[in-house]
Design a protein around this motif. Structure first.
Motif, short mmCIF file in Angstrom:
data_model
loop_
_atom_site.label_atom_id
_atom_site.label_comp_id
_atom_site.label_asym_id
_atom_site.label_seq_id
_atom_site.Cartn_x
_atom_site.Cartn_y
_atom_site.Cartn_z
N UNK A 329 -28.62 44.36 40.03
CA UNK A 329 -27.54 43.84 40.86
C UNK A 329 -27.40 42.33 40.86
N UNK A 330 -27.93 41.66 39.84
CA UNK A 330 -27.86 40.20 39.83
C UNK A 330 -26.72 39.68 38.96
N UNK A 331 -25.79 40.55 38.59
CA UNK A 331 -24.66 40.11 37.75
C UNK A 331 -23.35 40.53 38.38
N UNK A 332 -22.28 39.92 37.92
CA UNK A 332 -20.93 40.33 38.32
C UNK A 332 -19.95 39.93 37.23
N UNK A 333 -18.77 40.52 37.27
CA UNK A 333 -17.75 40.18 36.28
C UNK A 333 -16.69 39.32 36.93
N UNK A 334 -16.29 38.29 36.18
CA UNK A 334 -15.24 37.41 36.68
C UNK A 334 -14.49 36.85 35.48
N UNK A 335 -13.18 36.92 35.53
CA UNK A 335 -12.32 36.38 34.48
C UNK A 335 -12.74 36.89 33.10
N UNK A 336 -13.10 38.15 33.05
CA UNK A 336 -13.41 38.78 31.77
C UNK A 336 -14.80 38.49 31.25
N UNK A 337 -15.60 37.68 31.98
CA UNK A 337 -16.95 37.37 31.52
C UNK A 337 -17.97 38.00 32.46
N UNK A 353 -23.26 35.13 30.95
CA UNK A 353 -24.13 35.82 30.00
C UNK A 353 -23.33 36.34 28.81
N UNK A 354 -22.15 36.92 29.12
CA UNK A 354 -21.29 37.44 28.06
C UNK A 354 -19.92 36.81 28.22
N UNK A 355 -19.46 36.14 27.17
CA UNK A 355 -18.18 35.45 27.23
C UNK A 355 -17.02 36.45 27.22
N UNK A 356 -15.84 35.99 27.59
CA UNK A 356 -14.70 36.90 27.66
C UNK A 356 -14.30 37.42 26.28
N UNK A 357 -14.80 36.78 25.22
CA UNK A 357 -14.53 37.31 23.88
C UNK A 357 -15.59 38.31 23.44
N UNK A 358 -16.47 38.68 24.37
CA UNK A 358 -17.46 39.71 24.07
C UNK A 358 -18.77 39.18 23.51
N UNK A 359 -18.82 37.88 23.13
CA UNK A 359 -20.05 37.34 22.57
C UNK A 359 -21.04 36.98 23.67
N UNK A 360 -22.30 37.28 23.40
CA UNK A 360 -23.31 36.86 24.38
C UNK A 360 -23.58 35.37 24.20
N UNK A 361 -23.99 34.72 25.27
CA UNK A 361 -24.28 33.29 25.19
C UNK A 361 -25.70 33.06 24.70
N UNK A 362 -25.97 31.79 24.37
CA UNK A 362 -27.32 31.38 24.00
C UNK A 362 -28.28 31.70 25.14
N UNK A 363 -27.80 31.50 26.36
CA UNK A 363 -28.62 31.75 27.53
C UNK A 363 -29.08 33.22 27.58
#
Length: 604
Positions: A329-337, A353-363
């Motif tokens: 429960x430590x995540x949420x979705x906002x503006x497609x990310x 963590x996951x960009x709106x284009x579906x790619x995961x971030x370096x983090x």
RNA sequence: GCGCCCGUAGCUCAGCUGGAUAGAGUAUCGGUCUCCGACACCGAAGGUCACAGGUUCGAAUCCUGUCGGGCGCGCCA
């Protein structure tokens, strides 16, 4: 490197200066006696600290226990000190005990107590200074981990020298060390490199094109492209007109260079197909990674593991980490990310963590990586980062907390940049322009030894001025030269001994150590006996600079001694004793330099 | 603006979990080779530990504030 080789367990601990333990035990007995007779309250159980004195008039070792116990005993520190001294059992190595200053108990040691260090050093050899404080705890040290988008520069060099020294110190202190390089072989920066290589290749193949503003412009990109063209001809060639069709404008044309390069990467993938694109991508990655490996190897740095970021995606580790965060429960979705609630765990704000284009971030990869580190069972994890990444620390800690791991296991050591000076002038460096001083160039200019030493001479969080002229100079001004010369001088004396037809007989020498009685000899012996303490302190504090300072002082002690007293005297017993002392010094210098990745030459 | 790091001799830096008169190197000045490599050694001089409070037997060290310098505050890595 020999520093992972561990001496026998039973022989290690005694290399510590035994007098400290002896005195600790004596004081403990005295305190116990005073508790028994009611002078001290029954619960008085101080941490008994024995420290070395700075001033010889204060004896050799001192204890502040009387000051610590004065309050609970409701006595003046000096009065209490008197009672402690009165209750102190006698010891052959202690010639005198004095009370001084606010209530210090000063111990004067017999000369024999100092002589004992020589056989310890000569018997232990390379292992002298090693200890068991680490208790075989598993420590992972991750350092350098530069993106394989270009050669290492001098900023990476400091992290390399520092990380390697910390790792070697920890190994010497009895930790089981695992050195690791995190290879960022995925992600956007690598795609930009792949696109850069491809475009240079196209230019070599005869295409006329505009190189992107945001591409990598270094000469090494041409080298990679040339190899690709030489070995594969026109295999990856497409007309520039096709490639550039309907791309957004690049920066010089008034567009956004980021959008442009991303579109160019997408076009490359599209035209080449995933397999061919990957081939170009990997040719760049492998070429640069080979260069980095070679560079670090020549810098005397070896890793147990090169850990691939891509492997985290391919093994599903990233998905697993994300799933764990979602499930808890430590995540949420906002503006497609997809966002991580890092602000709940001490970070300034939430992170994507996951960009709106579906790619995961370096983090996201980094969370998976750190999760993986702890799952591999390391007791401690050390990350050596450039100080400009310090803002990144709280979010990694936050992730570990959110995953239920113990963030205390992670130490992030931040290394400040070094500023190079030549001829009193600051060298300008800019990674942007592709014009920077590489680690290779630095090694070539000042040599590996000087570079390794200069890099770790200062505390890591301290900004550092790296004087290239000083690093190259062959005089006492240059600390590395000065220390190496002390080592070479002993070797030189041994050559001279042979010329004179004399022999050094260690068995006899060790019987004659009582002949070492001058102030210079005793002070050199004191320095030698400090070495294990220095290693332990430097290792636990992650501060190799302590070792640098120690080695300079030790070298100074030796040079002073050497100047004042002749080693190769006609009197054989005295000669042997002095040679034993010299050889012990040589051993300690070699050991210390070795831990810093610096050679100990026999002549120079 | 917020956060992190740093501020000690002219310069580059140490100062060990708070401990005795704050130390090195360098620069400056002055000494030392018929002697194991002088690629070295010795001595002199040099400080309001940025500043102001606080904590206590004791503070360069711990706490607060001010000033000065660096860095970081992206759906980059």
């Amino acid at each position: 490197m020999v520093y992972n080789r561990r001496p026998n367990n039973d022989s290690r601990k005694r290399f510590e200066f035994f007098m400290k333990n002896t005195l600790q035990a004596l004081i403990a007995q005295a305190v116990e006696a005073l508790r028994a007779d009611g002078t001290l309250p029954p619960d008085a159980d101080p941490a008994i600290q024995i420290e070395r004195t700075r001033d010889p008039s204060h004896g050799d070792l001192a204890c502040n226990v009387a000051m610590l116990l004065a309050k609970p005993a409701k006595t003046k520190p000096r009065d209490l000190a008197e009672k402690i001294v009165a209750a102190l059992p006698a010891d052959a190595n202690v010639t005198r005990v004095e009370i001084a200053g606010p209530g210090f108990i000063n111990f004067f040691l017999s000369q024999d107590a100092f002589h004992a260090v020589i056989p310890q050093i000569l018997e232990a050899g390379e292992a002298y200074g090693h200890s068991t404080v680490g208790n075989d705890q598993r420590v992972q040290v991750e350092f350098v981990s530069a993106n394989p988008t270009g050669p290492l520069h001098v900023g990476h060099g400091r992290g390399a020298a520092y990380g390697a020294a910390v790792a070697d110190l920890l190994a010497a202190a009895g930790f089981a060390v695992h050195r690791e390089y995190y290879v960022n072989d995925a992600g956007r920066q690598m795609d930009i490199l792949a696109a850069s290589v491809w475009l240079r290749y196209l230019e070599l193949a005869g295409e006329e094109l505009a190189f992107p503003a945001n591409g990598y412009k270094g000469d090494y990109v041409w080298d990679i492209a040339a190899t690709l063209h030489r070995e594969h001809g026109d295999r990856f060639r497409h007309p520039w007109a096709t490639i550039s069709a309907e791309l957004p404008a690049d920066e010089p044309q008034g567009g956004d260079k980021e959008l442009y390069i991303d579109a160019l990467i997408a076009r490359a993938r599209d035209l080449l197909g995933e397999d061919e694109y990957r081939f170009v991508f990997d040719s760049g990655l492998n070429h640069i990674l080979d260069d980095i490996r070679d560079d670090l190897a020549q810098f005397g740095i070896a890793y147990e593991e090169w850990f691939s970021e891509r492997s985290l995606t391919e093994s599903g580790a990233v998905d697993k980490a994300l799933q764990r965060l979602k499930d808890s429960g430590h995540t949420y979705e906002k503006e497609g990310a997809l966002w991580f609630r890092s602000a709940d765990f001490g970070d300034e704000k939430d992170r994507v963590l996951v960009r709106d284009n579906g790619q995961t971030t370096y983090f996201a990869s980094d969370i998976a990586y750190h999760m993986d580190k702890l799952e591999r069972g390391f007791d401690r994890v050390i990350d050596v980062w450039g100080a400009d990444h310090h803002g990144y620390v709280p979010r990694v800690r936050a992730a570990l907390k959110a995953l239920g791991d113990n963030p205390e296991k992670l130490d992030v050591l931040l290394v400040q940049f070094a500023i190079l000076y030549r001829g009193g002038e600051k060298l300008q460096m800019s990674t942007r322009s592709g014009e920077f001083v590489t680690l290779r160039q630095l090694r070539k200019e000042v040599g590996s030894d000087a570079a390794r030493f200069f890099y770790v001479m200062r505390k890591c969080e301290q900004h550092m001025d790296f004087d290239l002229d000083l690093a190259k100079s062959e005089s006492k001004d240059n600390p590395i030269y000065y220390i190496q010369y002390a080592h070479a001088r002993v070797c030189s004396a041994l050559r001279k001994l042979e010329e004179k037809g004399w022999q050094y007989e260690q068995g006899k020498a060790l019987q004659q150590l009582g002949l070492l009685t001058t102030d210079h000899e005793l002070s050199l012996l004191t320095s030698l006996s400090r070495y294990p303490e220095v290693i332990e302190a430097a290792a636990l504090a992650h501060e190799p600079h302590q070792l640098c300072h120690y080695l300079r002082e030790l070298a100074n002690d030796f040079h002073t001694y050497y100047n004042e007293h002749k080693i190769l005297v006609d009197d054989a017993p005295l000669r042997n004793a002095r040679l034993a002392l010299s050889l012990a010094t040589r051993q300690v210098i070699a050991n210390g330099l070795g831990l810093l990745g610096v050679s100990a030459p026999e002549s120079m």
